[in-house]
Design a protein around this motif. Sequence first.
Motif, PDB file in Angstrom:
ATOM      1  N   ALA B 140       3.626  -4.507  14.006  1.00  0.00           N
ATOM      2  CA  ALA B 140       3.346  -3.354  13.150  1.00  0.00           C
ATOM      3  C   ALA B 140       3.797  -3.640  11.723  1.00  0.00           C
ATOM      4  O   ALA B 140       3.092  -3.325  10.751  1.00  0.00           O
ATOM      5  N   GLY B 141       4.961  -4.265  11.580  1.00  0.00           N
ATOM      6  CA  GLY B 141       5.478  -4.567  10.247  1.00  0.00           C
ATOM      7  C   GLY B 141       4.593  -5.544   9.508  1.00  0.00           C
ATOM      8  O   GLY B 141       4.267  -5.351   8.335  1.00  0.00           O
ATOM      9  N   SER B 142       4.164  -6.601  10.209  1.00  0.00           N
ATOM     10  CA  SER B 142       3.305  -7.586   9.550  1.00  0.00           C
ATOM     11  C   SER B 142       1.999  -6.949   9.124  1.00  0.00           C
ATOM     12  O   SER B 142       1.498  -7.217   8.029  1.00  0.00           O
ATOM     13  N   GLY B 143       1.451  -6.099  10.001  1.00  0.00           N
ATOM     14  CA  GLY B 143       0.209  -5.412   9.649  1.00  0.00           C
ATOM     15  C   GLY B 143       0.393  -4.558   8.413  1.00  0.00           C
ATOM     16  O   GLY B 143      -0.424  -4.580   7.481  1.00  0.00           O
ATOM     17  N   THR B 144       1.524  -3.818   8.376  1.00  0.00           N
ATOM     18  CA  THR B 144       1.777  -2.953   7.225  1.00  0.00           C
ATOM     19  C   THR B 144       1.955  -3.787   5.957  1.00  0.00           C
ATOM     20  O   THR B 144       1.459  -3.418   4.890  1.00  0.00           O
ATOM     21  N   GLY B 145       2.664  -4.903   6.103  1.00  0.00           N
ATOM     22  CA  GLY B 145       2.848  -5.783   4.947  1.00  0.00           C
ATOM     23  C   GLY B 145       1.517  -6.296   4.429  1.00  0.00           C
ATOM     24  O   GLY B 145       1.282  -6.354   3.220  1.00  0.00           O
ATOM     25  N   TRP B 146       0.633  -6.622   5.353  1.00  0.00           N
ATOM     26  CA  TRP B 146      -0.692  -7.130   4.966  1.00  0.00           C
ATOM     27  C   TRP B 146      -1.467  -6.034   4.247  1.00  0.00           C
ATOM     28  O   TRP B 146      -2.097  -6.271   3.224  1.00  0.00           O
ATOM     29  N   LEU B 147      -1.395  -4.811   4.811  1.00  0.00           N
ATOM     30  CA  LEU B 147      -2.066  -3.669   4.167  1.00  0.00           C
ATOM     31  C   LEU B 147      -1.539  -3.474   2.757  1.00  0.00           C
ATOM     32  O   LEU B 147      -2.308  -3.292   1.798  1.00  0.00           O
ATOM     33  N   LEU B 148      -0.208  -3.548   2.608  1.00  0.00           N
ATOM     34  CA  LEU B 148       0.418  -3.364   1.303  1.00  0.00           C
ATOM     35  C   LEU B 148      -0.102  -4.398   0.309  1.00  0.00           C
ATOM     36  O   LEU B 148      -0.543  -4.059  -0.799  1.00  0.00           O
ATOM     37  N   ALA B 149      -0.112  -5.668   0.743  1.00  0.00           N
ATOM     38  CA  ALA B 149      -0.536  -6.733  -0.170  1.00  0.00           C
ATOM     39  C   ALA B 149      -1.996  -6.572  -0.562  1.00  0.00           C
ATOM     40  O   ALA B 149      -2.349  -6.670  -1.740  1.00  0.00           O
TER      41      ALA B 149
END
Lengths: 210, 197
Positions: B140-149
């Motif tokens: 979930a964190g990696s996905g959110t980080g990707w969304l953020l970037a």
Amino acid sequence: MARTENIAAVFKRGFINENPIMRHVLGICSTLAATNLVANTLVMSAGLVFALSMSCLTVSILRSITPMRIRMMVQTLIIASYVIIVDIIIKAYLPDISEALGPYVGLIITNCIVMGRCEAYARSNPPMPSFLDGLAVGLGYTAVLLIIAIFRESLGFGTIMGYRVMPEGFTTWTVMVMAPGAFFMLGIFVWIVRTYFPQTYEENKGGEKS
Amino acid sequence: MTQIDMPTLFFAAIFTNNILLTNFLGLCPYIAISKNINSAAGLGVAVIFVMTCTAALNHLIYYQVLVPLHLEHFQFIIFIVVIAAFVQVVEMTIDRYFPALYQVLGIFLPLITVNCAILGASLFMIIRDYTLLQSMGYGAGSGTGWLLAITLVGAIREKIQKTGKLPKGLEGPGITLIITGLLSLAFTAFSGLIKIQ
């Protein structure tokens, strides 16, 4: 005579005209991570060239008996099998580099180039040209990565393949071996290529997907 | 590795170990789709969902099936098949039951199978010995980080297109990569807050 010309043409097209990085800026995902050291880049690229050319060959041999609708799945499985071979070989003979590359060897599977070449060329061409096409595209890709790796390693560590190339008092640019350095280098590379060789991407304005 | 709790791992995956800005994963769709902020955000949401679920699924399959049978080497094939099958099932389910959602996310789902970030998250989770809960947090964190970037870059690119004038060779991928480099430089400020390597 005609045959040798043919091979040369396939090579030139794969190496320069359809160079995946210069033309589409594709497939940089997994391999950009390996460009901080020239040695890692060489191993990673060798693995990619092997997986790419063998996958193209296999896809091409099986092209007449692969049902159209499940061809993507078949291609993925073929690619994954070769990547497993690459992974096992690297683990067995180069354990240090395997450690450094971590999951990135496995990520060759999702490298867009491999799938892209299978889909665009190997699927509709006989085995031998497909194999050469895979080889040429792989080598073109390797060349670009090596250029980036040489800049990153010499500026970031002052060495190439572990040998010192910069003078003693050289202050290393630590940013070059960290993630931002890779993005800057590739960005500048793409900029230079597109300024001086604009024909390599002219027809490619539309939405290119991964 | 087991001492990190799931929420910490979630934030670490967003900020200190952003999968795109520090691990270079998921770059192809990132460069292709980030022209416009709405599609960037849509793709990001789909990535969060798929990444969380496939990280959990792959974790279960790896430790319950592959390890007892000593088939660890087949993890690549199994993971990619699981991801492809999951994306297919999700696509059909959404299409059948939530047509409105399909309008928004539908076109992005097929792109996700070839997103290296998804497979990357699963492989990192195996290499770093995460538990099931940690894997879900990491996914979930990696996905959110990707969304953020991707949203950040989408927004910057939209602005540049309206106001800036760029050298011809720098348009498109060139400037995107340089912006990404700057973003990545900004994110290195977070490094050291949480160590998960």
